[in-house]
Design a protein around this motif. Structure first.
Motif, PDB file in Angstrom:
ATOM      1  N   GLU A   1       4.588  26.355  -3.179  1.00 12.82           N
ATOM      2  CA  GLU A   1       3.306  25.674  -3.012  1.00 12.82           C
ATOM      3  C   GLU A   1       2.834  25.038  -4.313  1.00 12.82           C
ATOM      4  OE1 GLU A   1      -0.491  27.807  -1.606  1.00 12.82           O
ATOM      5  OE2 GLU A   1       0.571  27.210   0.225  1.00 12.82           O
ATOM      6  N   ILE A   2       2.959  25.773  -5.418  1.00 16.94           N
ATOM      7  CA  ILE A   2       2.520  25.287  -6.727  1.00 16.94           C
ATOM      8  C   ILE A   2       3.496  25.792  -7.783  1.00 16.94           C
ATOM      9  CG2 ILE A   2       0.718  25.414  -8.509  1.00 16.94           C
ATOM     10  CD1 ILE A   2      -1.317  25.818  -6.256  1.00 16.94           C
TER      11      ILE A   2
ATOM     12  N   VAL B   1      -0.437  23.106 -20.056  1.00 18.00           N
ATOM     13  CA  VAL B   1       0.029  23.727 -18.819  1.00 18.00           C
ATOM     14  C   VAL B   1      -0.618  23.012 -17.638  1.00 18.00           C
ATOM     15  CG1 VAL B   1       0.076  25.841 -17.451  1.00 18.00           C
ATOM     16  CG2 VAL B   1       0.396  25.953 -19.930  1.00 18.00           C
ATOM     17  N   VAL B   2       0.203  22.563 -16.712  1.00 18.18           N
ATOM     18  CA  VAL B   2      -0.295  21.863 -15.529  1.00 18.18           C
ATOM     19  C   VAL B   2       0.220  22.564 -14.280  1.00 18.18           C
ATOM     20  CG1 VAL B   2      -0.434  19.639 -16.701  1.00 18.18           C
ATOM     21  CG2 VAL B   2       1.670  20.267 -15.514  1.00 18.18           C
ATOM     22  N   GLU B   3      -0.514  22.405 -13.192  1.00 14.24           N
ATOM     23  CA  GLU B   3      -0.082  22.931 -11.904  1.00 14.24           C
ATOM     24  C   GLU B   3       0.414  21.771 -11.051  1.00 14.24           C
ATOM     25  OE1 GLU B   3      -3.057  25.348 -10.046  1.00 14.24           O
ATOM     26  OE2 GLU B   3      -2.612  27.046 -11.381  1.00 14.24           O
ATOM     27  N   VAL B   4       1.682  21.831 -10.690  1.00 19.13           N
ATOM     28  CA  VAL B   4       2.316  20.753  -9.934  1.00 19.13           C
ATOM     29  C   VAL B   4       2.467  21.197  -8.481  1.00 19.13           C
ATOM     30  CG1 VAL B   4       4.358  19.293  -9.719  1.00 19.13           C
ATOM     31  CG2 VAL B   4       3.588  20.036 -11.992  1.00 19.13           C
ATOM     32  N   PRO B   5       1.858  20.485  -7.531  1.00 19.26           N
ATOM     33  CA  PRO B   5       2.041  20.845  -6.121  1.00 19.26           C
ATOM     34  C   PRO B   5       3.507  20.758  -5.718  1.00 19.26           C
ATOM     35  CG  PRO B   5       0.213  19.308  -6.388  1.00 19.26           C
ATOM     36  CD  PRO B   5       0.932  19.352  -7.704  1.00 19.26           C
TER      37      PRO B   5
ATOM     38  N   GLU C   1      10.658  20.640 -20.210  1.00 21.88           N
ATOM     39  CA  GLU C   1       9.565  21.305 -19.507  1.00 21.88           C
ATOM     40  C   GLU C   1       9.900  22.784 -19.317  1.00 21.88           C
ATOM     41  OE1 GLU C   1       7.815  17.624 -16.822  1.00 21.88           O
ATOM     42  OE2 GLU C   1       9.218  19.029 -15.901  1.00 21.88           O
ATOM     43  N   LEU C   2       8.883  23.627 -19.405  1.00 14.01           N
ATOM     44  CA  LEU C   2       9.060  25.060 -19.174  1.00 14.01           C
ATOM     45  C   LEU C   2       8.342  25.438 -17.888  1.00 14.01           C
ATOM     46  CD1 LEU C   2       8.459  26.531 -22.754  1.00 14.01           C
ATOM     47  CD2 LEU C   2      10.628  25.966 -21.661  1.00 14.01           C
ATOM     48  N   LEU C   3       9.044  26.121 -17.013  1.00 13.87           N
ATOM     49  CA  LEU C   3       8.465  26.541 -15.742  1.00 13.87           C
ATOM     50  C   LEU C   3       7.949  27.962 -15.910  1.00 13.87           C
ATOM     51  CD1 LEU C   3      11.185  25.100 -13.337  1.00 13.87           C
ATOM     52  CD2 LEU C   3       9.333  23.940 -14.551  1.00 13.87           C
ATOM     53  N   LEU C   4       6.640  28.121 -15.847  1.00 10.15           N
ATOM     54  CA  LEU C   4       5.992  29.379 -16.206  1.00 10.15           C
ATOM     55  C   LEU C   4       5.743  30.296 -15.020  1.00 10.15           C
ATOM     56  CD1 LEU C   4       3.349  27.917 -18.675  1.00 10.15           C
ATOM     57  CD2 LEU C   4       5.632  28.781 -19.191  1.00 10.15           C
ATOM     58  N   GLY C   5       5.727  29.765 -13.823  1.00 11.39           N
ATOM     59  CA  GLY C   5       5.459  30.592 -12.651  1.00 11.39           C
ATOM     60  C   GLY C   5       5.240  29.717 -11.436  1.00 11.39           C
ATOM     61  N   ALA C   6       5.035  30.349 -10.300  1.00  9.50           N
ATOM     62  CA  ALA C   6       4.873  29.588  -9.066  1.00  9.50           C
ATOM     63  C   ALA C   6       4.104  30.396  -8.039  1.00  9.50           C
ATOM     64  CB  ALA C   6       6.238  29.195  -8.496  1.00  9.50           C
ATOM     65  N   THR C   7       3.488  29.695  -7.122  1.00  9.87           N
ATOM     66  CA  THR C   7       2.893  30.301  -5.936  1.00  9.87           C
ATOM     67  C   THR C   7       3.773  29.939  -4.749  1.00  9.87           C
ATOM     68  OG1 THR C   7       0.659  30.100  -6.833  1.00  9.87           O
ATOM     69  CG2 THR C   7       0.857  30.417  -4.452  1.00  9.87           C
ATOM     70  N   LEU C   8       4.243  30.950  -4.039  1.00 13.54           N
ATOM     71  CA  LEU C   8       5.124  30.729  -2.899  1.00 13.54           C
ATOM     72  C   LEU C   8       4.360  30.937  -1.598  1.00 13.54           C
ATOM     73  CD1 LEU C   8       8.366  32.594  -4.055  1.00 13.54           C
ATOM     74  CD2 LEU C   8       7.650  30.238  -4.535  1.00 13.54           C
TER      75      LEU C   8
ATOM     76  N   PRO D   1      -3.949  35.044   1.578  1.00 12.58           N
ATOM     77  CA  PRO D   1      -3.194  36.217   2.015  1.00 12.58           C
ATOM     78  C   PRO D   1      -1.729  35.952   2.276  1.00 12.58           C
ATOM     79  CG  PRO D   1      -4.689  35.442   3.739  1.00 12.58           C
ATOM     80  CD  PRO D   1      -5.040  34.712   2.494  1.00 12.58           C
ATOM     81  N   ASP D   2      -1.363  34.710   2.601  1.00 13.94           N
ATOM     82  CA  ASP D   2       0.029  34.430   2.920  1.00 13.94           C
ATOM     83  C   ASP D   2       0.759  33.736   1.778  1.00 13.94           C
ATOM     84  OD1 ASP D   2      -0.701  33.731   6.381  1.00 13.94           O
ATOM     85  OD2 ASP D   2      -0.187  35.596   5.399  1.00 13.94           O
ATOM     86  N   SER D   3       0.207  33.815   0.572  1.00  9.24           N
ATOM     87  CA  SER D   3       0.876  33.258  -0.594  1.00  9.24           C
ATOM     88  C   SER D   3       1.166  34.377  -1.568  1.00  9.24           C
ATOM     89  CB  SER D   3      -0.003  32.204  -1.277  1.00  9.24           C
ATOM     90  OG  SER D   3      -0.231  31.113  -0.419  1.00  9.24           O
ATOM     91  N   LYS D   4       2.188  34.181  -2.370  1.00  3.13           N
ATOM     92  CA  LYS D   4       2.512  35.134  -3.423  1.00  3.13           C
ATOM     93  C   LYS D   4       2.633  34.386  -4.730  1.00  3.13           C
ATOM     94  CE  LYS D   4       2.659  38.968  -1.104  1.00  3.13           C
ATOM     95  NZ  LYS D   4       1.716  40.048  -1.384  1.00  3.13           N
TER      96      LYS D   4
END
Length: 234
Positions: free
Chosen positions: A34-35, A44-48, A65-72, A229-232
């Motif tokens: 998701e993000i 640091v930017v949030e990319v959809p 670019e460094l990928l720091l984390g994500a929302t699944l 609730p349905d994202s991690k």
């Protein structure tokens, strides 16, 4: 939470999985992202997720670019069913891939549009067990190049890989692409064809090593709940 059961057992970090769009057994991380939080040009930017180009073992993220984390975005499901799918994927992997031998994972991408995997084609060409120095085409899965003993060199694996690529060009008219990235001391990494036998060369599977961070959420894959609730959040 369901959606990435096929990724279970793949060694690596969340950042590496995002960088290469890791996938297996019908699941790809790009399908549920998701993000992505990206360190880009000093901020640091949030990319959809829908703005990322998710291709087969490749994405539109740029070098540097460094990928720091994500929302699944995952789906709720019966834990027993999720566990059964994870176990099925694990059993397939254990039965069809070399374990206990050192390798960089699958060495080549599958050719676009091919209904036969690269490993199967290498096997049909009679190259299982082929050796160059301390590098061997795995007798278990021919898309793995494994090492024998402590004296194996990256140059051995690259020489063997280039021989495979040359035979594909000559016999099948196919230009095999590396799934691993090639790193040389003092130069930028490349996944293009390169000369074999040069010193200071190493082989890296993108999932496992190209994106590792001090941030514990990337290195450990720990999960924290978000407001959705349905994202991690990884």
């Amino acid at each position: 939470m369901s959606g990435i059961e096929g990724l279970g057992g793949i060694p690596g970090t969340v950042g590496g999985a995002l960088w290469m769009n890791a996938g297996a057994y019908g699941h790809e991380i790009g399908n549920v992202t998701e993000i992505v939080r990206v360190a880009r040009e000093g901020r640091v930017v949030e990319v959809p997720g829908h703005e990322v180009k998710w291709d087969y073992r490749h994405t539109s993220f740029r070098e540097g670019e460094l990928l720091l984390g994500a929302t699944l975005r995952l789906e709720r499901d019966d834990p027993e069913k999720i566990g059964a799918r994870m176990l099925e994927a694990k059993n397939k992997r254990m039965a069809t891939q070399p374990h206990g031998a050192r390798s960089a994972g699958c060495f080549f991408k599958n050719p676009p549009g091919s209904v036969i995997g690269t490993g199967k084609m290498i096997d049909e060409m009679g190259m299982k067990g082929e050796r160059r120095g301390g590098a061997i085409v795995s007798p278990v899965h021919a898309n793995f190049i494994v090492t024998d003993g402590d004296n194996a060199k990256a140059a051995d694996a690259l020489a063997l890989a280039e021989e495979i690529r040359e035979r594909f060009r000559r016999e099948k008219g196919i230009e095999l692409e590396y799934e691993v990235e090639l790193w040389r001391a003092g130069s930028q990494k490349s996944n293009e064809s390169s000369k074999s036998g040069e010193s200071g060369e190493s082989l890296v599977n993108e999932t496992a090593e190209t994106q590792s961070f001090d941030n514990s959420t990337n290195s450990t894959g720990s999960i924290e709940s978000t407001d959705t609730p349905d994202s991690k959040d990884l």
